[in-house]
Motif scaffolding. Sequence first.
Motif, PDB file in Angstrom:
ATOM      1  N   ILE A 400       0.834  -1.198   0.000  1.00  0.00           N
ATOM      2  CA  ILE A 400       0.000   0.000   0.000  1.00  0.00           C
ATOM      3  C   ILE A 400       0.874   1.255   0.000  1.00  0.00           C
ATOM      4  O   ILE A 400       1.804   1.359   0.807  1.00  0.00           O
ATOM      5  N   TYR A 436     -12.017  -0.580  -1.640  1.00  0.00           N
ATOM      6  CA  TYR A 436     -11.032  -0.071  -2.596  1.00  0.00           C
ATOM      7  C   TYR A 436     -10.928  -0.849  -3.905  1.00  0.00           C
ATOM      8  O   TYR A 436     -10.590  -0.262  -4.930  1.00  0.00           O
ATOM      9  N   TYR A 517      -2.674   1.343  -7.737  1.00  0.00           N
ATOM     10  CA  TYR A 517      -3.262   2.239  -6.749  1.00  0.00           C
ATOM     11  C   TYR A 517      -3.383   3.624  -7.364  1.00  0.00           C
ATOM     12  O   TYR A 517      -2.415   4.137  -7.954  1.00  0.00           O
ATOM     13  N   TRP A 528      -9.140   7.074  -2.756  1.00  0.00           N
ATOM     14  CA  TRP A 528      -8.226   6.024  -3.202  1.00  0.00           C
ATOM     15  C   TRP A 528      -8.992   4.878  -3.843  1.00  0.00           C
ATOM     16  O   TRP A 528     -10.098   4.536  -3.426  1.00  0.00           O
ATOM     17  N   VAL A 530      -8.152   0.851  -5.851  1.00  0.00           N
ATOM     18  CA  VAL A 530      -7.184  -0.207  -6.134  1.00  0.00           C
ATOM     19  C   VAL A 530      -7.753  -1.080  -7.243  1.00  0.00           C
ATOM     20  O   VAL A 530      -8.934  -1.441  -7.224  1.00  0.00           O
ATOM     21  N   ALA A 543      -8.298   0.717 -10.923  1.00  0.00           N
ATOM     22  CA  ALA A 543      -7.932   1.515  -9.750  1.00  0.00           C
ATOM     23  C   ALA A 543      -8.495   2.925  -9.861  1.00  0.00           C
ATOM     24  O   ALA A 543      -9.038   3.479  -8.896  1.00  0.00           O
TER      25      ALA A 543
END
Length: 555
Positions: A400, A436, A517, A528, A530, A543
Amino acid sequence: MKNVEQYAPQFFPVKNPPMRWAQKTMIEKPPIWCSVDLRDGNQALITPMSLEEKLEFFQYLVKIGFKEIEIGFPAASETEYEFCRTLIDNDMIPDDVTIQVLTQAREHIIAKTFEALKGAKHAIVHLYNSTSVAQREQVFKKSKEEIIKLAEFGAELCKKYREQTEGHFRFEYSPESFTGTEPEFALEICNAVLKIWDPTPDDKVIINLPVTVSHSMPHVYANQVEYMSDNLYKRENVYISLHPHNDRGCAVADSELGLLAGGDRIEGTLFGNGERTGNVDIITLALNMYSQGVDPELDFSNMPELVEVYERVTRMRVYERSPYSGQLVFAAFSGSHQDAIAKGMHWREAHDCKHWNVPYLPINPEDVGRVYEADVIRINSQSGKGGVSYLMETKYGYQIPMKMRESFGYLVKGISDHAHKELLPEEVFQIFKDHYINLETPISFPEIHYVQKGGDAIEAAVTIQYQGKAETVRMEGNGRLDAVSNAVKKYLNMDFTLMTYTEHALEVRSNSQAVSYVELVKNEKSYWGVGVHSDIINSSISAFLSALNQLVQDM
């Protein structure tokens, strides 16, 4: 507290002790270990072990490396006698293992003890009698001279029955309640026994100095041990054994200082089981040495198995904070601790460290059969971004980005706090996926087509599905991701900044997958996303779409 005036020291310190032991900083070699789990430990159990359980435990003690094992008091009961005979008659004692049995200084007990040992390849006969002021005055009502005569009587009988019994036997003597005995008297009675047994290099004798009840600070015991070591008859042919109990919580310290002061041997139990507060915990002692680079010559590399066997046969429970063995002793819930551990582990990988020196972890948990993701980084409302991120990396392979860790860390903490519970690794991963990874609502991209333009320009024809409608928007950018971003901005008539983009192979789960990401920023707030896909382009777009959906849902 009330009634404090009724208490006074019950120990007898050595006068003008040399304290040479205080100049030493560590134990440089392991002692002779003697497990007393099957005698001292067993007699302290609410439900003593059955014969089958004793046999299993004996074999496990042999497996982890004990060469001396006290198996009981065979003259005390038929159960104890049967256990001893079962081991001998069924040839269950390896040639390099010596069993030890306890006896009082009474002829019928000594006779029964040697009868139980007949045919043993190697055995220690452990003779004892109480020597403390309290025992002499209150229990036995005997003078010092009478107490010495009792010990001498027992020593003579042991010598006599050894000559008459088939087997190889060594002797041990304990002035029970040693720490409540005047040092000069303890020395006198031990030397009286030693002169009868007359130890030689080939027939050494064990003098055991038990902390039957702990009365003093550890340095007082160390001075007593040093005094005995300096003055015992034929000391060169004597092993000084230590047998500390834990009434003051000092059994480990008593043992360690006692070894520095001249002790050669330790009698103790696994996990400190024993009467009252227990015996010294051999696991703690051994792994303390291990943590300083000294091989204890006992194998505690499979702590989960050891705990399982112990708890099953003794019906006792290993405390969660018991040193080295407890379920939580390597666990880090604190965010700062988790962050330091994670950074320490990365430091080790980057610097190829020869010695273990990770913050908050005195030894490598893997060396005692524990695993990082299950035992070290534990996630609850006190956890921080470093621990959560380390868990995601070591267990699931997600590296991450630094800027995303705070966002994810707060998300996990909030969920744990609301639920008032620790989150398991799979629960943390589920949170990560739900918030995410590859999010396709409320917006999705059913189709995207790219056309190479002049220079680095790329045109993207993006079909955008939103609120039940689908529309294809064409825009150019300096790459595929930029072109898709521009198409979305035009469609939504919205401005945002694509601030961060990183990617890596997701090697833990599959060598063929990639993870991307993306951070989008609008009005100084980060969103955010992913993406996980076998194709890196699709991964990056997923993402971006996941971050976009976070942004749209916040509108």
